[in-house]
Design an enzyme around this catalytic site. Structure first.
Site, PDB file in Angstrom:
ATOM      1  N   GLY A  46       0.773  -1.245   0.000  1.00 46.57           N
ATOM      2  CA  GLY A  46       0.000   0.000   0.000  1.00 46.57           C
ATOM      3  C   GLY A  46       0.798   1.286   0.000  1.00 46.57           C
ATOM      4  O   GLY A  46       0.342   2.289  -0.534  1.00 46.57           O
ATOM      5  N   GLU A 100       4.103   3.867   6.033  1.00 43.86           N
ATOM      6  CA  GLU A 100       2.889   3.047   5.893  1.00 43.86           C
ATOM      7  C   GLU A 100       1.808   3.854   5.170  1.00 43.86           C
ATOM      8  O   GLU A 100       1.814   5.092   5.206  1.00 43.86           O
ATOM      9  CB  GLU A 100       2.457   2.623   7.313  1.00 43.86           C
ATOM     10  CG  GLU A 100       1.224   1.791   7.428  1.00 43.86           C
ATOM     11  CD  GLU A 100       1.268   0.451   6.718  1.00 43.86           C
ATOM     12  OE1 GLU A 100       1.367   0.460   5.476  1.00 43.86           O
ATOM     13  OE2 GLU A 100       1.140  -0.594   7.371  1.00 43.86           O
ATOM     14  N   ASP A 101       0.891   3.156   4.516  1.00 41.08           N
ATOM     15  CA  ASP A 101      -0.194   3.868   3.832  1.00 41.08           C
ATOM     16  C   ASP A 101      -1.250   4.363   4.810  1.00 41.08           C
ATOM     17  O   ASP A 101      -1.684   5.505   4.752  1.00 41.08           O
ATOM     18  CB  ASP A 101      -0.838   2.991   2.733  1.00 41.08           C
ATOM     19  CG  ASP A 101      -1.332   1.639   3.240  1.00 41.08           C
ATOM     20  OD1 ASP A 101      -1.081   1.288   4.416  1.00 41.08           O
ATOM     21  OD2 ASP A 101      -1.974   0.914   2.451  1.00 41.08           O
ATOM     22  N   ASP A 104      -5.033   1.964  10.810  1.00 35.05           N
ATOM     23  CA  ASP A 104      -6.466   1.803  11.042  1.00 35.05           C
ATOM     24  C   ASP A 104      -6.648   1.386  12.512  1.00 35.05           C
ATOM     25  O   ASP A 104      -6.712   2.233  13.385  1.00 35.05           O
ATOM     26  CB  ASP A 104      -6.967   0.753  10.039  1.00 35.05           C
ATOM     27  CG  ASP A 104      -8.456   0.541  10.067  1.00 35.05           C
ATOM     28  OD1 ASP A 104      -9.199   1.488  10.346  1.00 35.05           O
ATOM     29  OD2 ASP A 104      -8.907  -0.595   9.806  1.00 35.05           O
ATOM     30  N   PHE A 153     -13.856   3.623   4.768  1.00 33.63           N
ATOM     31  CA  PHE A 153     -12.951   2.853   3.919  1.00 33.63           C
ATOM     32  C   PHE A 153     -12.529   3.671   2.693  1.00 33.63           C
ATOM     33  O   PHE A 153     -13.366   4.224   1.979  1.00 33.63           O
ATOM     34  CB  PHE A 153     -13.615   1.548   3.474  1.00 33.63           C
ATOM     35  CG  PHE A 153     -12.643   0.615   2.833  1.00 33.63           C
ATOM     36  CD1 PHE A 153     -11.776  -0.141   3.608  1.00 33.63           C
ATOM     37  CD2 PHE A 153     -12.544   0.535   1.446  1.00 33.63           C
ATOM     38  CE1 PHE A 153     -10.838  -0.978   3.017  1.00 33.63           C
ATOM     39  CE2 PHE A 153     -11.614  -0.293   0.845  1.00 33.63           C
ATOM     40  CZ  PHE A 153     -10.763  -1.056   1.637  1.00 33.63           C
ATOM     41  N   VAL A 154     -11.225   3.756   2.485  1.00 36.06           N
ATOM     42  CA  VAL A 154     -10.701   4.555   1.373  1.00 36.06           C
ATOM     43  C   VAL A 154      -9.856   3.703   0.418  1.00 36.06           C
ATOM     44  O   VAL A 154      -9.306   2.671   0.811  1.00 36.06           O
ATOM     45  CB  VAL A 154      -9.843   5.737   1.898  1.00 36.06           C
ATOM     46  CG1 VAL A 154     -10.706   6.761   2.592  1.00 36.06           C
ATOM     47  CG2 VAL A 154      -8.740   5.255   2.837  1.00 36.06           C
ATOM     48  N   ASP A 160      -5.818  -0.203  -1.574  1.00 36.33           N
ATOM     49  CA  ASP A 160      -6.631  -1.077  -2.413  1.00 36.33           C
ATOM     50  C   ASP A 160      -7.935  -1.492  -1.748  1.00 36.33           C
ATOM     51  O   ASP A 160      -8.089  -1.464  -0.535  1.00 36.33           O
ATOM     52  CB  ASP A 160      -5.860  -2.353  -2.739  1.00 36.33           C
ATOM     53  CG  ASP A 160      -5.738  -3.267  -1.521  1.00 36.33           C
ATOM     54  OD1 ASP A 160      -5.270  -2.790  -0.472  1.00 36.33           O
ATOM     55  OD2 ASP A 160      -6.146  -4.445  -1.616  1.00 36.33           O
ATOM     56  N   ARG A 166      -5.581   0.679  -6.602  1.00 39.54           N
ATOM     57  CA  ARG A 166      -4.371   1.360  -6.116  1.00 39.54           C
ATOM     58  C   ARG A 166      -3.903   2.456  -7.069  1.00 39.54           C
ATOM     59  O   ARG A 166      -3.210   3.382  -6.678  1.00 39.54           O
ATOM     60  CB  ARG A 166      -3.211   0.361  -5.978  1.00 39.54           C
ATOM     61  CG  ARG A 166      -3.446  -0.759  -4.983  1.00 39.54           C
ATOM     62  CD  ARG A 166      -2.142  -1.540  -4.792  1.00 39.54           C
ATOM     63  NE  ARG A 166      -2.339  -2.817  -4.127  1.00 39.54           N
ATOM     64  CZ  ARG A 166      -2.356  -2.981  -2.805  1.00 39.54           C
ATOM     65  NH1 ARG A 166      -2.223  -1.934  -2.015  1.00 39.54           N
ATOM     66  NH2 ARG A 166      -2.518  -4.172  -2.275  1.00 39.54           N
TER      67      ARG A 166
HETATM   68  P1  IMP Z   1      -4.534  -2.005  10.925  1.00 39.56           P
HETATM   69  O1  IMP Z   1      -3.700  -3.131  11.432  1.00 39.56           O
HETATM   70  O2  IMP Z   1      -5.989  -2.184  11.277  1.00 39.56           O
HETATM   71  O3  IMP Z   1      -4.029  -0.638  11.357  1.00 39.56           O
HETATM   72  O4  IMP Z   1      -4.578  -2.081   9.363  1.00 39.56           O
HETATM   73  C1  IMP Z   1      -3.529  -1.786   8.576  1.00 39.56           C
HETATM   74  C2  IMP Z   1      -3.749  -2.222   7.155  1.00 39.56           C
HETATM   75  O5  IMP Z   1      -5.145  -2.441   6.825  1.00 39.56           O
HETATM   76  C3  IMP Z   1      -3.293  -1.124   6.248  1.00 39.56           C
HETATM   77  O6  IMP Z   1      -1.922  -1.193   6.002  1.00 39.56           O
HETATM   78  C4  IMP Z   1      -4.127  -1.368   5.006  1.00 39.56           C
HETATM   79  O7  IMP Z   1      -3.506  -2.331   4.199  1.00 39.56           O
HETATM   80  C5  IMP Z   1      -5.433  -1.943   5.538  1.00 39.56           C
HETATM   81  N1  IMP Z   1      -6.476  -0.899   5.629  1.00 39.56           N
HETATM   82  C6  IMP Z   1      -6.998  -0.358   6.742  1.00 39.56           C
HETATM   83  N2  IMP Z   1      -7.938   0.561   6.453  1.00 39.56           N
HETATM   84  C7  IMP Z   1      -7.993   0.624   5.103  1.00 39.56           C
HETATM   85  C8  IMP Z   1      -8.773   1.428   4.184  1.00 39.56           C
HETATM   86  O8  IMP Z   1      -9.608   2.280   4.535  1.00 39.56           O
HETATM   87  N3  IMP Z   1      -8.529   1.194   2.861  1.00 39.56           N
HETATM   88  C9  IMP Z   1      -7.640   0.287   2.409  1.00 39.56           C
HETATM   89  N4  IMP Z   1      -6.887  -0.466   3.230  1.00 39.56           N
HETATM   90  C10 IMP Z   1      -7.064  -0.302   4.574  1.00 39.56           C
END
Ligand code: IMP
Length: 176
Positions: A46, A100-101, A104, A153-154, A160, A166
Site C-alpha cells: 500500500g 505506511e499507507d 487503522d 474505507f478509502v 486497495d 491502487r
Molecule cells: P490495521 O492493522 O488495522 O491498522 O490495518 C492496517 C492495514 O489495513 C493497512 O496497512 C491497510 O492495508 C489496511 N487498511 C486499513 N484501512 C484501510 C482502508 O480504509 N482502505 C484500504 N486499506 C485499509
C-alpha cells in the site's frame, strides 16, 4: 466517482492536497533527521506511492528499503503473529522511519514496531499517509501523519480494495 470491483467510491483527498502535505512532511523529516542518516522501511504494497513521493522531497542522506508484513495464526494463546519479510539491512543503531499507507486499528503497526525493536535500532518513528484515530485499538505513537480521517474505507494512491484501486493519483472514499 470511481468503481472498484463491486463498490462505488467518491473523491476524498485530491492530488494537490496530497502533494502539498507530503512536501511538508518531507521537509519536517529532513529537518528532524539531519545528520542521522535515517533508514526508511516502506511497508508494501500500500505505501509504494506515498513512499515514492515522500522520498523525492527528502533532502538529506538516507537509505530506503521495503518489507512485507504477513500475518499468520498460531494455535496458541498469543493468537495471530506478524512476520516481517524482506528486511536485509541491519537496523541496529540506525534511526528507522516506517512508511505506511494507513494506520487503522494500529494492530499491524504495533506488531511491526515490536518486531523491529527486537533488533535494537537507535530510534523508530512512523510516517503514515492516513490515520483513522477513531479506529485505533491499541496505544500507538505516530509521529508523521499526512491526514487524519474518519473511520471510513478509502482507496487509491496505493490503497486497495481487494487488490484493486491502487492506481489513482488521489484518494477516494466508499460512497454511502
Ligand atoms: P490495521 O492493522 O488495522 O491498522 O490495518 C492496517 C492495514 O489495513 C493497512 O496497512 C491497510 O492495508 C489496511 N487498511 C486499513 N484501512 C484501510 C482502508 O480504509 N482502505 C484500504 N486499506 C485499509
Amino acid at each position: 466517482m470511481l468503481t472498484v470491483k463491486d463498490k462505488k467510491f467518491v473523491s476524498f483527498i485530491d492530488k494537490h492536497q496530497i502533494e502539498t502535505r507530503i512536501a511538508q512532511l518531507s521537509r519536517e523529516i529532513s529537518e528532524d533527521y539531519r545528520h542521522k542518516n535515517p533508514l526508511f522501511i516502506v511497508v508494501l504494497n500500500g505505501a509504494f506511492m506515498f513512499a515514492s513521493d515522500l522520498m523525492k522531497n527528502v533532502s538529506i542522506p538516507c537509505e530506503i528499503t521495503f518489507v512485507r508484513v504477513s500475518s499468520y495464526s498460531k494455535t496458541t494463546s498469543t493468537g495471530e503473529l506478524t512476520e516481517v519479510l524482506g528486511l536485509k539491512e541491519p537496523i541496529q543503531n540506525r534511526h528507522v522511519i516506517i512508511v505506511e499507507d494507513i494506520v487503522d486499528t494500529g494492530l499491524t503497526m504495533n506488531k511491526l514496531l515490536f518486531q523491529l525493536s527486537i533488533h535494537k535500532p537507535d530510534s523508530i518513528q512512523v510516517a503514515t499517509l492516513l490515520f483513522k484515530p477513531a479506529a485505533l485499538k491499541t496505544p500507538l505513537s505516530v509521529k508523521y501523519v499526512g491526514f487524519e480521517i474518519e473511520n471510513r474505507f478509502v482507496v487509491g494512491y496505493g490503497l486497495d480494495y481487494d487488490g484493486y484501486g491502487r492506481n489513482t493519483d488521489s484518494i477516494y472514499v466508499l460512497a454511502d
